[in-house]
Write a protein that holds these residues in place. Structure first.
Motif, PDB file in Angstrom:
ATOM      1  N   VAL A   4       0.827  -1.210   0.000  1.00 48.06           N
ATOM      2  CA  VAL A   4       0.000   0.000   0.000  1.00 48.06           C
ATOM      3  C   VAL A   4       0.862   1.262   0.000  1.00 48.06           C
ATOM      4  N   LYS A   5       2.035   1.206   0.675  1.00 47.92           N
ATOM      5  CA  LYS A   5       2.914   2.384   0.646  1.00 47.92           C
ATOM      6  C   LYS A   5       3.463   2.625  -0.755  1.00 47.92           C
ATOM      7  N   LEU A  26      -4.270  -1.599  17.747  1.00 47.83           N
ATOM      8  CA  LEU A  26      -4.046  -1.736  16.305  1.00 47.83           C
ATOM      9  C   LEU A  26      -2.685  -2.353  16.006  1.00 47.83           C
ATOM     10  N   GLN A  27      -2.664  -3.122  14.916  1.00 46.04           N
ATOM     11  CA  GLN A  27      -1.406  -3.680  14.419  1.00 46.04           C
ATOM     12  C   GLN A  27      -1.300  -3.395  12.924  1.00 46.04           C
ATOM     13  N   PRO A  28      -0.061  -3.270  12.402  1.00 46.82           N
ATOM     14  CA  PRO A  28       0.108  -3.055  10.969  1.00 46.82           C
ATOM     15  C   PRO A  28      -0.618  -4.151  10.175  1.00 46.82           C
ATOM     16  N   GLY A  29      -1.333  -3.738   9.141  1.00 43.65           N
ATOM     17  CA  GLY A  29      -2.098  -4.680   8.329  1.00 43.65           C
ATOM     18  C   GLY A  29      -3.562  -4.754   8.695  1.00 43.65           C
ATOM     19  N   VAL A  85      -0.715   1.142   8.822  1.00 44.13           N
ATOM     20  CA  VAL A  85       0.662   0.758   8.487  1.00 44.13           C
ATOM     21  C   VAL A  85       1.622   0.922   9.657  1.00 44.13           C
ATOM     22  N   GLY A  86       1.089   1.262  10.872  1.00 45.59           N
ATOM     23  CA  GLY A  86       1.940   1.401  12.053  1.00 45.59           C
ATOM     24  C   GLY A  86       2.359   2.841  12.296  1.00 45.59           C
ATOM     25  N   ASP A  87       2.896   3.065  13.509  1.00 45.62           N
ATOM     26  CA  ASP A  87       3.355   4.392  13.924  1.00 45.62           C
ATOM     27  C   ASP A  87       2.264   5.457  13.783  1.00 45.62           C
TER      28      ASP A  87
END
Length: 276
Positions: free
Chosen positions: A169-170, A223-226, A244-246
């Protein structure tokens, strides 16, 4: 005397006086008879015009009456034809007016239908904005008071399939937003999420409403990435993106911004589901 007088065959026979007198009498009788007949005929002829003169006015009056009656009949027929023509013209005018009225009525009905659809769309958009505003207010209140659940910033240390989804996605950031598109040069919000999960062999529903219930509901504080973020109610979401994290997410936002990476504070999600 002629030199042929002595020849018998050339002599003209002499008529006797008695024969001449008899012939004269017969001729006189015939002439008399003719005179009497002529006089009788003259008398009859003289009397006949009197009889015709007496009958002539009667014949002339009858003829005049017949002519007048024929003229009246002709005039009445002409009047009937004119009346029929006027009725036909009136009927044609009425039919034309009815057709015009029907077209105007259909046009007005279509305009009213379109206005009703536009009004319904405006109300739906207003309801969505109100829902999003309410969710943002609730999240902001929770974060400011320090009570209840909070939105997790998570971590960017994704592994396995989640890392592949985040990487995909990035890599799509900057591409166009097109409604109904699923790549590779353009996406809509659910098209981007569906295509991202397809990279790791996961088949997701096509629309955001179904994607918002495709996995296990998770708290925004965990939340977790994905994870799939959604806006609106679960099962009735109007927008989705990938965390996507952070504290960041990637989503196909709208036609003006396309695919972007934004912090959660840019547009707080309503909920999240975990598929992996």
């Amino acid at each position: 005397m002629s030199h042929t007088a002595h020849i018998r065959s050339h002599r003209k026979p002499r008529r006797s006086a008695s024969k001449i007198a008899m012939r004269a009498g017969v001729a006189g009788g015939v002439l008399g008879t003719l005179a009497v007949t002529g006089a009788s005929a003259s008398s009859a002829s003289a009397a006949e015009p009197v009889t015709q003169t007496l009958e002539l006015p009667t014949l002339t009056a009858d003829l005049a009456a017949q002519v007048a009656q024929s003229a009246d009949a002709t005039q009445q027929t002409a009047a009937n034809y004119q009346l029929l023509a006027e009725r036909d013209a009136a009927a044609a005018k009425a039919a034309s007016q009815a057709k015009s009225d029907l077209a105007q009525a259909q046009k007005k009905a279509e305009e009213a239908k379109q206005k009703a659809a536009e009004e319904a769309a405006r109300k739906a958009q207003a309801a969505e904005r109100a829902s999003r505003s309410s969710a943002r207010t609730a999240l902001a209140t929770t974060a400011s008071t320090g009570s209840g659940s909070t939105v997790s910033t998570g971590t960017s240390d994704a592994t396995g399939s989640a890392a592949a989804i985040v990487s995909f996605v990035k890599s799509q950031v900057g591409k166009a937003y097109v409604s109904g598109a699923t790549g590779p040069s353009a996406y809509d919000c659910s098209g981007l999420v569906q295509t991202a999960f397809r990279q790791v062999g996961v088949s997701l529903p096509r629309v955001s409403q179904d994607q918002s219930t495709a996995g296990t509901q998770v708290s925004l504080s965990d939340l977790q990435p994905g994870d799939i973020l959604y806006w609106g109610g679960a099962g009735s979401a109007y927008h989705v993106a990938v965390y996507v994290g952070d504290g960041m997410f990637v989503g196909a936002q709208n036609p003006s911004s396309g695919v972007v990476e934004r912090p959660l504070s840019y547009d707080q999600p309503t909920g999240a589901v975990r598929v992996l």
